[in-house]
Design a protein around this motif. Structure first.
Motif, PDB file in Angstrom:
ATOM      1  N   ALA A  31      17.561   9.905  63.677  1.00 54.51           N
ATOM      2  CA  ALA A  31      17.203   9.012  62.574  1.00 54.51           C
ATOM      3  C   ALA A  31      18.345   8.065  62.221  1.00 54.51           C
ATOM      4  N   ASP A  32      17.990   6.992  61.535  1.00 50.81           N
ATOM      5  CA  ASP A  32      18.988   6.062  61.010  1.00 50.81           C
ATOM      6  C   ASP A  32      19.385   6.415  59.585  1.00 50.81           C
ATOM      7  N   VAL A  33      18.461   7.070  58.878  1.00 47.64           N
ATOM      8  CA  VAL A  33      18.656   7.394  57.469  1.00 47.64           C
ATOM      9  C   VAL A  33      18.114   8.792  57.212  1.00 47.64           C
ATOM     10  N   ALA A  34      18.861   9.609  56.489  1.00 46.07           N
ATOM     11  CA  ALA A  34      18.387  10.911  56.025  1.00 46.07           C
ATOM     12  C   ALA A  34      18.042  10.778  54.555  1.00 46.07           C
ATOM     13  N   ILE A  35      16.796  11.111  54.198  1.00 52.43           N
ATOM     14  CA  ILE A  35      16.304  10.914  52.831  1.00 52.43           C
ATOM     15  C   ILE A  35      16.080  12.275  52.188  1.00 52.43           C
ATOM     16  N   THR A  36      16.730  12.512  51.060  1.00 52.29           N
ATOM     17  CA  THR A  36      16.629  13.813  50.401  1.00 52.29           C
ATOM     18  C   THR A  36      15.966  13.668  49.038  1.00 52.29           C
ATOM     19  N   TRP A  37      15.367  14.757  48.597  1.00 49.63           N
ATOM     20  CA  TRP A  37      14.626  14.767  47.324  1.00 49.63           C
ATOM     21  C   TRP A  37      14.880  16.114  46.653  1.00 49.63           C
ATOM     22  N   LEU A  38      15.380  16.093  45.444  1.00 50.28           N
ATOM     23  CA  LEU A  38      15.594  17.303  44.645  1.00 50.28           C
ATOM     24  C   LEU A  38      16.673  18.200  45.252  1.00 50.28           C
ATOM     25  N   THR A  39      17.620  17.610  45.940  1.00 47.07           N
ATOM     26  CA  THR A  39      18.675  18.377  46.610  1.00 47.07           C
ATOM     27  C   THR A  39      19.952  18.362  45.765  1.00 47.07           C
ATOM     28  N   PRO A  40      20.471  19.524  45.373  1.00 47.50           N
ATOM     29  CA  PRO A  40      21.695  19.569  44.572  1.00 47.50           C
ATOM     30  C   PRO A  40      22.877  18.952  45.315  1.00 47.50           C
ATOM     31  N   PRO A  41      23.779  18.289  44.600  1.00 51.90           N
ATOM     32  CA  PRO A  41      24.911  17.645  45.283  1.00 51.90           C
ATOM     33  C   PRO A  41      25.778  18.618  46.074  1.00 51.90           C
ATOM     34  N   GLY A  42      26.009  19.827  45.532  1.00 54.82           N
ATOM     35  CA  GLY A  42      26.801  20.803  46.274  1.00 54.82           C
ATOM     36  C   GLY A  42      26.127  21.228  47.562  1.00 54.82           C
ATOM     37  N   TYR A  43      24.816  21.358  47.534  1.00 55.83           N
ATOM     38  CA  TYR A  43      24.054  21.715  48.728  1.00 55.83           C
ATOM     39  C   TYR A  43      24.107  20.588  49.756  1.00 55.83           C
ATOM     40  N   LEU A  44      24.042  19.350  49.288  1.00 58.42           N
ATOM     41  CA  LEU A  44      24.194  18.217  50.201  1.00 58.42           C
ATOM     42  C   LEU A  44      25.558  18.263  50.891  1.00 58.42           C
ATOM     43  N   ARG A  45      26.574  18.493  50.106  1.00 56.76           N
ATOM     44  CA  ARG A  45      27.943  18.510  50.631  1.00 56.76           C
ATOM     45  C   ARG A  45      28.163  19.648  51.620  1.00 56.76           C
ATOM     46  N   ASP A  46      27.679  20.839  51.282  1.00 57.87           N
ATOM     47  CA  ASP A  46      28.019  22.034  52.060  1.00 57.87           C
ATOM     48  C   ASP A  46      27.035  22.353  53.176  1.00 57.87           C
ATOM     49  N   CYS A  47      25.786  21.889  53.055  1.00 62.00           N
ATOM     50  CA  CYS A  47      24.755  22.259  54.040  1.00 62.00           C
ATOM     51  C   CYS A  47      24.170  21.069  54.783  1.00 62.00           C
TER      52      CYS A  47
END
Length: 320
Positions: A173-189
């Motif tokens: 993909a060119d872009v990963a789109i997230t919804w309702l994802t906690p910032p710490g979870y984005l960073r770590d996972c």
């Protein structure tokens, strides 16, 4: 530095309802107008309507559901939208939940990741004009790609909740789109999985877009009610529950108010005064998010369209 964009906070019944939000994006420093899957006025047609009204702004679908259209239709719609708007388009795609897949096919995808890989591969080939003979488990295409059409580029986005889909997004993909994802979870996972997938494919990791529910605090507002007005349906979804569980947030459908409070505590739903909102957005920036999409769906459903539009304008003035 993250950019800020706007999510249309409702499914429009008439295409003209998108006009004030497109006008806000055009007149402000907001970067892009996003819209999710609509089961009322169709998403691409609403964007095209706004463009025909002279509101030609960058747009993104966050996300349209794969079971509802063949990859050929998805590629054609996205490219047509880029030509109509005279702006780059993010064609955000997602497999939808098992219930959506079952509604269309009679059963869910055995492997959503395989379905997404096949779908995105075909869409990308069609946009590139490639000759293809793709025989997939879920999606197939035999023939030539789309004929050349001058216009801005289409970026392919993939809805991402969990590490497996993040790795796939990193690959294709060119872009990963997230919804309702906690910032710490984005960073770590999510971000490590994106980078892992990109490294395996020998490419640069995709940009990260986080669609973030948000509301200013006011004496008349109950933040828990705002969270539920915005996300109650998602909190019932098994895939969202699993993602949040991985992030350390357990959702009990028998006590959704407790889940709503957890979303507030963990900055998943960003609420407070303007200073607190800025701090909340900073957490997403620090996690590695490139584009923050302001989602005032909770305000729209509890207070109406004028309040939601005013809220967006106030936040954008401060943060974008």
């Amino acid at each position: 530095m993250s950019t800020f964009s706007v999510l249309l906070p409702f499914m429009p019944m008439r295409s003209e309802q998108i006009v004030p939000y497109a006008a806000l994006v055009q007149a402000s420093t907001a970067y892009r107008l996003w819209q999710g899957q609509s089961m009322l006025a169709e998403t691409h047609q609403s964007f095209a309507y706004a463009a025909a009204m002279g509101l030609r702004v960058p747009v993104g679908t966050g996300v349209t559901l794969m079971p509802f259209r063949h990859p050929l239709e998805a590629a054609l719609q996205a490219r047509s939208l880029a030509a109509v708007t005279s702006n780059p388009v993010v064609a955000g795609l997602g497999p939808g939940g098992a219930s959506v897949q079952t509604m269309v096919y009679g059963k869910p995808y055995k492997s959503p990741i395989t379905a997404c890989r096949e779908y995105v591969t075909i869409v990308r080939g069609l946009l590139a004009g490639d000759d293809m003979a793709c025989s997939g488990e879920y999606f197939s295409f035999y023939g030539s790609g789309l004929a050349a059409l001058p216009g801005p580029p289409v970026e392919i986005g993939l809805g991402v909740l969990r590490p497996g889909m993040a790795r796939l997004a990193g690959e294709i993909a060119d872009v990963a789109i997230t919804w309702l994802t906690p910032p710490g979870y984005l960073r770590d996972c999510v971000l490590p999985a994106l980078r892992e997938g990109a490294a395996a494919a020998g490419r640069t990791a995709p940009r990260v877009v986080a669609i973030v529910p948000v509301a200013l605090s006011k004496p008349s507002r109950d933040p828990v009610k705002l969270v539920l007005a915005s996300n109650q349906g998602h909190l019932h979804g098994p895939h969202y529950q699993d993602m949040l569980r991985r992030a350390g947030i357990t959702i009990d459908t028998g006590d959704l108010a407790a889940g709503a409070r957890a979303l507030l505590d963990e900055n998943v739903f960003v609420s407070g005064d303007m200073e607190n909102l800025v701090k909340g957005f900073d957490a997403y920036r620090e996690a590695g998010v490139d584009e923050i999409v302001l989602n005032v769906t909770g305000v729209f459903h509890t207070e109406g369209g004028p309040a939601a539009l005013s809220e967006l304008a106030a936040i954008i003035t401060q943060v974008a």
